[in-house]
Design an enzyme around this catalytic site. Structure first.
Site, PDB file in Angstrom:
ATOM      1  N   HIS A   1     -13.149  -9.351  17.535  1.00 54.57           N
ATOM      2  CA  HIS A   1     -13.993  -9.287  18.718  1.00 54.57           C
ATOM      3  C   HIS A   1     -13.657  -7.985  19.450  1.00 54.57           C
ATOM      4  CE1 HIS A   1     -14.756 -13.901  19.073  1.00 54.57           C
ATOM      5  NE2 HIS A   1     -14.886 -13.465  17.831  1.00 54.57           N
TER       6      HIS A   1
ATOM      7  N   GLU B   1     -12.678  -7.338  22.444  1.00 51.33           N
ATOM      8  CA  GLU B   1     -11.436  -7.375  23.209  1.00 51.33           C
ATOM      9  C   GLU B   1     -10.216  -7.289  22.295  1.00 51.33           C
ATOM     10  OE1 GLU B   1     -14.434 -10.116  25.350  1.00 51.33           O
ATOM     11  OE2 GLU B   1     -13.892  -9.638  23.289  1.00 51.33           O
TER      12      GLU B   1
ATOM     13  N   CYS C   1     -14.051 -15.118  24.973  1.00 55.31           N
ATOM     14  CA  CYS C   1     -13.987 -16.411  24.301  1.00 55.31           C
ATOM     15  C   CYS C   1     -12.544 -16.928  24.389  1.00 55.31           C
ATOM     16  CB  CYS C   1     -14.416 -16.269  22.842  1.00 55.31           C
ATOM     17  SG  CYS C   1     -13.220 -15.378  21.810  1.00 55.31           S
TER      18      CYS C   1
ATOM     19  N   CYS D   1     -10.002 -14.469  22.768  1.00 55.32           N
ATOM     20  CA  CYS D   1      -9.787 -13.228  23.517  1.00 55.32           C
ATOM     21  C   CYS D   1      -9.093 -13.491  24.848  1.00 55.32           C
ATOM     22  CB  CYS D   1     -11.111 -12.508  23.709  1.00 55.32           C
ATOM     23  SG  CYS D   1     -11.823 -11.957  22.132  1.00 55.32           S
TER      24      CYS D   1
END
Length: 191
Positions: A81, A83, A116, A119
């Site tokens: 992701h 992040e 999420c 993260c």
């Protein structure tokens, strides 16, 4: 006796380098968030990943440390992701497993969408002291991106450990990127 296992490769897409002012200062929250959102937009336009971008800065100086763009599909790795990529690249750049080491300046994460569960956990372990997000969880869910088990208690837990979280900053700009991804038929890869 054992089969060879391929190395894991984590890198930026080629278009990213000229887009980012690596040596410039990002003096305020708006310039920092706009970088994260511009990364998410370009990731969609270049078709190199999902509609998510992130950037890590030194809090006081505004110096850019690292960025991340969603690279799940491009690098075939569910953990990449925006992040998480930003955390990995920032820690590589400062040569430390934590951005919160003694003597190190405070770092903060700006991300185009609410983190999420993975993260958010990564934010705790990364050493950042502040997380600022634009689009919210509900905005991502409209595209069928599942954000996992994130609860009000998740944020309270982070706050109690010195990680301040703020949301909804430049939300409309980030939502325009989510809509661009939806209308361009972007892949929903976690459903």
């Amino acid at each position: 006796m054992f089969e060879a296992v391929p190395d894991v490769r984590v890198d930026y897409p080629g278009w990213l380098y000229p887009l980012v002012r690596w040596s410039g200062s990002y003096p305020d929250d708006a310039s920092r968030m706009r970088l994260a959102i511009s990364l998410s937009r370009e990731n969609v336009l270049q078709k190199t990943g999902g509609p998510f971008g992130a950037a890590i800065f030194q809090r006081e100086s505004g110096r850019l440390v690292a960025v991340g763009v969603n690279s799940v599909v491009r690098l075939k790795n569910s953990t990449l992701h925006a992040e998480m990529l930003a955390f990995m690249m920032a820690q590589a750049r400062v040569a430390s497993y934590t951005l919160g080491a003694v003597g190190m300046p405070a770092h903060e994460l700006f991300t185009s969408c609410e983190p999420c569960a993975m993260c958010l956990g990564g934010a705790l372990w990364s050493g950042v002291r502040r997380v600022v997000f634009a689009a919210g969880r509900d905005d991502a869910l409209k595209l069928d991106f599942e954000e996992g088990p994130v609860f009000p208690e998740s944020y309270a837990y982070l706050e109690a450990r010195g990680v301040h979280v703020e949301g909804g900053f430049l939300r409309e700009e980030a939502n325009a990127v989510l809509e661009l991804y939806r209308t361009s038929g972007g892949e929903i890869y976690n459903g």
